[in-house]
Design a protein around this motif. Sequence first.
Motif, PDB file in Angstrom:
ATOM      1  N   VAL A 262      -6.302   8.891  -9.845  1.00  0.00           N
ATOM      2  CA  VAL A 262      -7.639   9.166  -9.391  1.00  0.00           C
ATOM      3  C   VAL A 262      -8.366   8.085  -9.850  1.00  0.00           C
ATOM      4  CG1 VAL A 262      -9.719  10.872  -9.602  1.00  0.00           C
ATOM      5  CG2 VAL A 262      -6.826  11.897 -10.086  1.00  0.00           C
ATOM      6  N   GLY A 263      -8.072   6.789 -10.143  1.00  0.00           N
ATOM      7  CA  GLY A 263      -9.134   5.794 -10.287  1.00  0.00           C
ATOM      8  C   GLY A 263      -8.530   4.967  -9.345  1.00  0.00           C
ATOM      9  N   LYS A 264      -7.603   4.605  -8.777  1.00  0.00           N
ATOM     10  CA  LYS A 264      -7.310   4.064  -7.736  1.00  0.00           C
ATOM     11  C   LYS A 264      -6.967   4.347  -6.842  1.00  0.00           C
ATOM     12  CE  LYS A 264      -3.030   1.224  -9.793  1.00  0.00           C
ATOM     13  NZ  LYS A 264      -1.693   1.627 -10.431  1.00  0.00           N
ATOM     14  N   LEU A 265      -7.537   5.592  -6.662  1.00  0.00           N
ATOM     15  CA  LEU A 265      -7.469   6.402  -5.096  1.00  0.00           C
ATOM     16  C   LEU A 265      -8.133   5.562  -4.263  1.00  0.00           C
ATOM     17  CD1 LEU A 265      -4.876   7.640  -4.232  1.00  0.00           C
ATOM     18  CD2 LEU A 265      -6.754   9.693  -4.553  1.00  0.00           C
ATOM     19  N   GLY A 266      -9.899   5.664  -4.805  1.00  0.00           N
ATOM     20  CA  GLY A 266     -10.553   4.632  -4.223  1.00  0.00           C
ATOM     21  C   GLY A 266     -10.569   4.015  -3.111  1.00  0.00           C
ATOM     22  N   GLY A 267      -9.827   2.558  -3.925  1.00  0.00           N
ATOM     23  CA  GLY A 267      -9.583   1.073  -3.900  1.00  0.00           C
ATOM     24  C   GLY A 267      -8.432   1.352  -2.871  1.00  0.00           C
ATOM     25  N   LEU A 268      -7.712   2.251  -2.272  1.00  0.00           N
ATOM     26  CA  LEU A 268      -6.438   2.594  -1.962  1.00  0.00           C
ATOM     27  C   LEU A 268      -7.165   2.408  -0.964  1.00  0.00           C
ATOM     28  CD1 LEU A 268      -3.609   4.144  -3.669  1.00  0.00           C
ATOM     29  CD2 LEU A 268      -3.852   1.783  -3.153  1.00  0.00           C
TER      30      LEU A 268
ATOM     31  N   LEU B 149       0.937  -1.554  -0.146  1.00  0.00           N
ATOM     32  CA  LEU B 149       0.020   0.204  -0.053  1.00  0.00           C
ATOM     33  C   LEU B 149       0.882   1.287  -0.149  1.00  0.00           C
ATOM     34  CD1 LEU B 149      -3.243  -0.870   2.513  1.00  0.00           C
ATOM     35  CD2 LEU B 149      -3.327  -0.003   0.821  1.00  0.00           C
ATOM     36  N   ASP B 150       1.611   1.054   0.919  1.00  0.00           N
ATOM     37  CA  ASP B 150       3.080   2.464   1.017  1.00  0.00           C
ATOM     38  C   ASP B 150       3.457   2.023  -0.574  1.00  0.00           C
ATOM     39  OD1 ASP B 150       4.215   4.147   2.407  1.00  0.00           O
ATOM     40  OD2 ASP B 150       5.613   3.214   3.198  1.00  0.00           O
ATOM     41  N   GLU B 151       4.125   1.763  -0.931  1.00  0.00           N
ATOM     42  CA  GLU B 151       4.477   1.583  -2.848  1.00  0.00           C
ATOM     43  C   GLU B 151       3.480   2.431  -3.629  1.00  0.00           C
ATOM     44  OE1 GLU B 151       6.827  -1.348  -3.877  1.00  0.00           O
ATOM     45  OE2 GLU B 151       7.369  -1.458  -1.645  1.00  0.00           O
ATOM     46  N   ASP B 152       2.335   1.851  -3.234  1.00  0.00           N
ATOM     47  CA  ASP B 152       1.081   2.234  -4.056  1.00  0.00           C
ATOM     48  C   ASP B 152       0.814   4.012  -3.840  1.00  0.00           C
ATOM     49  OD1 ASP B 152       1.396   0.160  -5.332  1.00  0.00           O
ATOM     50  OD2 ASP B 152      -1.282  -0.534  -4.754  1.00  0.00           O
ATOM     51  N   TYR B 153       0.771   4.140  -2.419  1.00  0.00           N
ATOM     52  CA  TYR B 153       0.733   5.773  -2.527  1.00  0.00           C
ATOM     53  C   TYR B 153       1.625   6.719  -3.058  1.00  0.00           C
ATOM     54  CZ  TYR B 153      -3.614   5.646   0.719  1.00  0.00           C
ATOM     55  OH  TYR B 153      -4.951   4.998   1.485  1.00  0.00           O
ATOM     56  N   LYS B 154       3.452   5.980  -2.821  1.00  0.00           N
ATOM     57  CA  LYS B 154       4.429   6.580  -3.553  1.00  0.00           C
ATOM     58  C   LYS B 154       4.324   7.245  -5.099  1.00  0.00           C
ATOM     59  CE  LYS B 154       7.514   5.890   0.372  1.00  0.00           C
ATOM     60  NZ  LYS B 154       8.422   4.101   0.426  1.00  0.00           N
ATOM     61  N   ALA B 155       3.987   5.592  -6.055  1.00  0.00           N
ATOM     62  CA  ALA B 155       3.500   5.522  -6.276  1.00  0.00           C
ATOM     63  C   ALA B 155       2.485   6.785  -7.402  1.00  0.00           C
ATOM     64  CB  ALA B 155       3.054   4.370  -7.287  1.00  0.00           C
ATOM     65  N   SER B 156       1.519   6.997  -6.591  1.00  0.00           N
ATOM     66  CA  SER B 156       1.058   7.735  -6.737  1.00  0.00           C
ATOM     67  C   SER B 156       0.945   9.213  -6.987  1.00  0.00           C
ATOM     68  CB  SER B 156      -0.977   7.606  -6.048  1.00  0.00           C
ATOM     69  OG  SER B 156      -0.131   8.179  -4.855  1.00  0.00           O
ATOM     70  N   ARG B 157       1.691   8.809  -5.904  1.00  0.00           N
ATOM     71  CA  ARG B 157       2.712  10.936  -5.052  1.00  0.00           C
ATOM     72  C   ARG B 157       3.554  11.431  -6.582  1.00  0.00           C
ATOM     73  NH1 ARG B 157       3.701   9.169  -0.391  1.00  0.00           N
ATOM     74  NH2 ARG B 157       1.625   9.939   0.935  1.00  0.00           N
ATOM     75  N   GLN B 158       4.157  10.126  -7.446  1.00  0.00           N
ATOM     76  CA  GLN B 158       4.648  10.455  -8.517  1.00  0.00           C
ATOM     77  C   GLN B 158       3.913  10.722  -9.760  1.00  0.00           C
ATOM     78  OE1 GLN B 158       7.042   7.058  -7.489  1.00  0.00           O
ATOM     79  NE2 GLN B 158       8.731   7.802  -5.920  1.00  0.00           N
ATOM     80  N   ALA B 159       3.068  10.504  -9.622  1.00  0.00           N
ATOM     81  CA  ALA B 159       2.503  10.392 -10.598  1.00  0.00           C
ATOM     82  C   ALA B 159       2.627  12.264 -11.369  1.00  0.00           C
ATOM     83  CB  ALA B 159       0.282  10.529 -10.748  1.00  0.00           C
ATOM     84  N   LYS B 160       2.929  12.928 -12.705  1.00  0.00           N
ATOM     85  CA  LYS B 160       3.094  13.752 -13.295  1.00  0.00           C
ATOM     86  C   LYS B 160       1.961  13.568 -14.289  1.00  0.00           C
ATOM     87  CE  LYS B 160       6.331  15.237 -10.955  1.00  0.00           C
ATOM     88  NZ  LYS B 160       8.019  13.712 -11.062  1.00  0.00           N
ATOM     89  N   THR B 161       1.512  13.442 -15.676  1.00  0.00           N
ATOM     90  CA  THR B 161       1.284  13.520 -16.623  1.00  0.00           C
ATOM     91  C   THR B 161      -0.522  12.630 -16.222  1.00  0.00           C
ATOM     92  OG1 THR B 161       1.649  11.278 -17.758  1.00  0.00           O
ATOM     93  CG2 THR B 161       3.129  13.023 -17.615  1.00  0.00           C
ATOM     94  N   ILE B 162      -1.127  14.438 -17.296  1.00  0.00           N
ATOM     95  CA  ILE B 162      -2.151  13.697 -16.708  1.00  0.00           C
ATOM     96  C   ILE B 162      -2.674  11.863 -16.802  1.00  0.00           C
ATOM     97  CG2 ILE B 162      -5.149  14.162 -17.987  1.00  0.00           C
ATOM     98  CD1 ILE B 162      -3.182  16.873 -17.237  1.00  0.00           C
ATOM     99  N   PRO B 163      -2.232  11.547 -18.323  1.00  0.00           N
ATOM    100  CA  PRO B 163      -3.803  10.334 -17.981  1.00  0.00           C
ATOM    101  C   PRO B 163      -2.897   9.142 -16.737  1.00  0.00           C
ATOM    102  CG  PRO B 163      -2.179  10.599 -19.490  1.00  0.00           C
ATOM    103  CD  PRO B 163      -1.548  11.333 -19.368  1.00  0.00           C
TER     104      PRO B 163
END
Lengths: 847, 673
Positions: free
Chosen positions: B361-367, B341-355
């Motif tokens: 955002v799609g994954k966030l609820g699940g996370l 989970l921690d890694e998933d969150y980290k990955a989400s923070r590193q998101a840069k581009t629109i896609p």
Amino acid sequence: MPEHPTATWQAMQDGNVFYRRQQLYSFPAGKLPDLSDYIVAGCKYGGPLALMRNNTKLIALGRSTPAFTKSQIQVYSSAGEGLLLFSWEQAKIIRFGWTFDERLVVLNEEGTYRIYDLQGDYQQHSLGGETAESGVVDARIHENGLVALAGSLSLLEVKGWEGGRPLNLANPGLSEPPSSWSIIPPDINISRHIEVLLSVDNTIYTVDNLESIDQRLSQGPFTHVSPSPNGKSLALLTFSGTLLVVSTDFQRRMAEFDTATVSHAEGQAQQVEWCGNDAILVTWESIAVLVGPFADTLEYSYLGNIFAVTEADGVRVVSQDTCDLIQKVPSSSLSIFRPGSSSPAAILYDVWESFSRRSPKADESIRSIRPELAAAVDGCIDAAGQEWEPYWQRRLLNAAKFGRGFLDFYNPTDFVNMGQTLKVLNAVRYFEIGIPLTYAQYSYTSPSHLVSRLTARNMHLLALRISTFLSLKADVVLKHWASAKILRSKPTTTGSGKDAELGADDEVCAMIVDKFKTLGGTDVSYAEIAKRAWEVGRTGLATKLLDHESRASDQVPLLLSMKEDHLALEKAVDSGDTDLIYQVLLHLHKHLTLGTFFRLIEDGGARLAPASRLLQVYAREQNRDMLRDFYYSDDRRVESAVLALDEASKMSDPASKISAVKSAQKFFSEDRDRGFEAKMMDENARLLTLQQQLEAEADGKISFFGLSVNETIRVCILNGMLKRADKLKTDFKVSDKRFWYIKLYALTEIRDFEGLEAFSKSKRSPIGYEPFVRHLVEKKRLKEAVPYVARCDPPKRVDLYVRCEEWRMAGKECKDRGDKGNLQQLIQKAPNSLVARELEQVASSMK
Amino acid sequence: MSSAEESTPDNDQPLDTNILREINKKALVDALNTVNGAKTLVLDPNLAGPLSLVTDVALLKHHGVDKMFWLEAGPLSLATPNVVYLCRPKIKYVKMIADHVKRHAKESLRYNYTILLVPRTSTLVSRLLEEEGVLGDVTISSYNLQLIPLTGDVVSMEYESAFKDIWVDGDETVIYDFAQALITLQKMFGTFPRMLGKGDHAARLIKLVETYLPQTRSISTSDTLSGLSDKIDSLVVLDRRVDMITPLLTQLTYEGLIDELIGIRNSHVELPVSLISPPPNAGITSSSGPSTTPTTSTSNTLRKESKKKYHLSPTDTLFTDLRDLNFSFVGKKLNQVAHRLDEDYKASRQAKTIPQLRDVVGKLGGLQSEHQSLRIHTGLSELLVPMTRTEQFNKSLEIQQNLLASYNISEQLTAIEDLIAQGAEMELVVRLACLASITAGGIKAKVLENIKREILQTYGYNFLPLLLSLSAPSLAILLPNPPPTSHPDLAAAAKYPFNSLRKSLRLLIEDDPESLNEVENDISYVYSGWAPISIRLVQCVAQKGGVLSNPAETGNQADGKGGRGEKVQAHPIIGWKGFEDILALIPGRTVDVDMNVASAGGLISRPAGKTTTTVVCFLGGCTYTEIAALRWVSKQNKGRRFLIVTTGIVNGLSIIDGISGVQKSVTSKDAGL
């Protein structure tokens, strides 16, 4: 060759509409009594007529009709065959009429009504309180209920024929009975509720369950009020002989006709009946006049008095020697047989006739109607259904078959069905059966309705054949047949006594079962038939039949009413349905003496054990006295004892509680194997007595009563009654170990650590000292726990010190034991650097 | 890992048990709608739990339920003209209802009373109401609440007292109702092609299901749908009496341990509020649904203790991964998930581009919901850990293991006596004593008497009926050795062939803790080295190889990871074949009804490789460990699923409490924590 269909046609409205008078049956005059002397009720759908002598008319004795004085009701089929005759012993009959399933409802002035089937069996119901006092003045009976006009001139409605409670309709506030009245049955009324039409003074009141409305007509009073079959129009006949037709919402006046213009009519019109929804048949003695929508008329003359019955598709007229159906010629017949008709169906029929005459014209003609051939075939099939004579039916069907041959795709279902249906209809129209059912009526009432009508006439064979022919389930027929069979097959007198009866039972039973098996009537409820057998007093047969019933829930009630108690209980137990078992148990408990009841269950042994256990479950909550008796009568000491204990647990009064426990003790002691339990209950009683004493000593400030031995000791210690605690220990032989734990916990609870110290030194602890440490630690008394560590087993001390958070002591312990490994572990686990450093010092000092 | 398992590209869908929920819901709505207008619902407290698995308060409100009360003694004041009682047909409830009606009559208040009996109407009830003189005032109807799906593969009647009813009171209502429920199941999925059973009451149940058949068949002669099921290959019925050892042991899976130590009721566990819903995330749990809590005094007291019911929902994927693990691996698993989970969150923070962002955002609820459930289960296991560290807990495990190995029995009995002296919980002590009696074929008369006496003196003489029930012939799980000669049936019942079963069914797995790792190398992992007899018996039918040797082991040797491709196709159901001798040893009747034979020509040839479902039916309840073990079995082969149908979920505690009649609700148990 029977006469051409058009021979019975008569034109109306300048030849645009045709009506036909189809003679259904003719019979010798005198077969039916003179209808003028009788009150008649006709059943729809070609059903029978019920006749009762009209007492208001004088009758000459010695006429051809049998003379009788009592009220009698005769029932004749449409073909004039007598079906039923029964006499009426009760109060004066007010009205009788037919139900949808062809049963005769007879209502008397006291508000009692009976519903007779065609075998003369009846069910009796009553309209209830109000009518019993005021009586019933008049009533109207429709297929699914009736409306009664009570003596108080209020209206009551009964829905259905199950003896439902009558409902009051809105009170029209009459001061005298209406000059005439009628009802529109719920199924054809827009509101789906019944509507009553009362002719009062010169107007009409419409009454339903909510309100009574004056429709403000001015031509009244009316002698006849008659709603059309579809419930949309109303025919009204005034005293002066004017026939009015209005819509049932009284918004439109549709026609008016003066019956005085009818030349042969004499006196008052007898009946105003509808023929279809746009023509009205008005009858006088020996003449009937059909009045069309534009006041055109057709006259029909008869021999003697006549009676008309409105059907869905026409009107049936019964006279002295004939039974006719007058109806508008159906469109399909019209389009084929109307002179000069050039409809496709007419051409197809023509083609077929040419073809059967081997005329070459056929081929040419069929080409001309090629595009409409399918419709033409359908038209011929439909027209076949409208014909009475099999000759014409066959010809029309042949024409249809012929036309079908020229079609590439044609669904033959309609054709096949019509063939089947006509076969059935022709069979029941036969005069011995006497049901002149038309195709339209048959379609409306359904085949199964016809089958049940036949069974009601005891025509089982025909009913069965029709069922099989139409692939209907034969259950209804079989059930009725079996009941009839039982009734008819009274035990023979040729044999002697009981044996003969048994033999006959076997025979009948075997016959019924065999018949069901071969005809696949697996769904027939044997229980219902068995019930019938039992009702007529053939218990043996009933039992035998019941054996074949697979549904226990159906078997059991009958077995109970047959007083086959044991069998009923067994069957209920076998079914596994506990509710059914309860049903039997409760019934038996109510109807048997307690002793017999118990014996029945006890003698049942293992087979009835589930019932016995259920009885106990029930009695434990609902009827403890019975349970006590039950256990006692069966010498069940242990159960008796447990019951006594259970009661003791619910008692709050000390004395009765103790005596309940003592009685449990007594029960146990009577059983050889229950010495231990008896001893325990003895202890229990002693404890309770002692607790009473303790409470007395403490002036009731401390409550002891009902506590366990452990708790009693604990409470003693908590309250400083140490001597008492010791005495309890010896009295109840409490083991040392247990006592020490109790005391340890109790002293800790009151934080008497000095006492605990003294206690721990009173003698060598039987539980060791580790529990002391652990318990004190658990209660967060680390400081108090420490002294006991030294008295524990050496190997455990390090760990125990750690638990007391005495790291230094733990380190010291390690050192004393020279256990370096453990010390290193301690250093690792140390809670802070200070402790760690100290421990490291200890470690270094060990080198 | 189980989620991966479920996503196998298997085109055969499992039986849709949700239909059952829908049926139950619709039946309730229909029943409520028979009463017109606003109504007050008075609820049997024991039904609240089961109902919460079927419906929610909103649905009830939608169908005119204005207020809800518990059905309890005492006055009832109403604001609506209609009252609907929803209860089981128990005598005490009838008395309460009659009391309400009479009180209202005395105060000349008029209401419309409707009683909805679950699952069907009862002569007894109408008779009692008649005796009370209020039958004319009430309308009696029924609400046929039958099987409730707890998870996709477990459906339950949720009858709490089934075990006691059958084996102590001898009230077989449960068996009849259970048979009706199975018949409903047959109507949905087709006739069971084969019915196997072990135990006298199991035999009775099968008999009831079987005798129902001819009627159904004749009603729908032309209806080909009601033939043999092509989805279900067999029904295996075990009555609880066949394996009394399993519920007496302490369950060691995650879900089992929660049930043992905190208590799970109708899939709900009561947890401190702080653990369930910290303020910011409250919205998430509410969707998974705290149960219906009718506004009453009881729920008020719950609030005071600040405990809240938490639904152990099958939609919680983390929980479905955890529930069947041996508790010793739960910590590890939680750790893994936390890292991921921690890694998933980290990955989400590193998101840069629109896609990328859209993806995040799609994954966030699940996370978030995963995070929430991770927090709850971490908290829950933190609650459990100290309870498993207590001296008593470990001592009782030690006694259990020693008894199962028949190691130094007299020492174990002394240990049990010590536990009594220490004042351990009554249920624990009784469980161990019964276990000793079964495994050793009875306890020496003198020792047994002493233990009984200690129990009575410690916990109260009112437990004497409990001890009598345990030694009565119908249960016979606490017996002296040699058995008393006066009862021949007792002597027979005492002969539970423990020793030979242990050998022939390979019950005790002597393995070192190292191999007891995540491979979970046998169903015995659920008790850390002991295989539940009940599940071994199911294996005798559905996985014959698994009884004799470990299927996972052989798979592992071939490939370290035990890949899916190597799973063996499940063998067809051929009855008890091969194990008849063993079954003959166990008391109780053995049944094998082959409907293929009974319905001539109705044989359905199953294409090889098609997945079928074996319905395993526990009469008298099953434990969470048994469910876990069965899930394990189904994972070893392809082509066979299990559907567990039970009267309810039990454990040793609930069984002993049930018999002793001491009403220990979860609430009171929790109060001691």
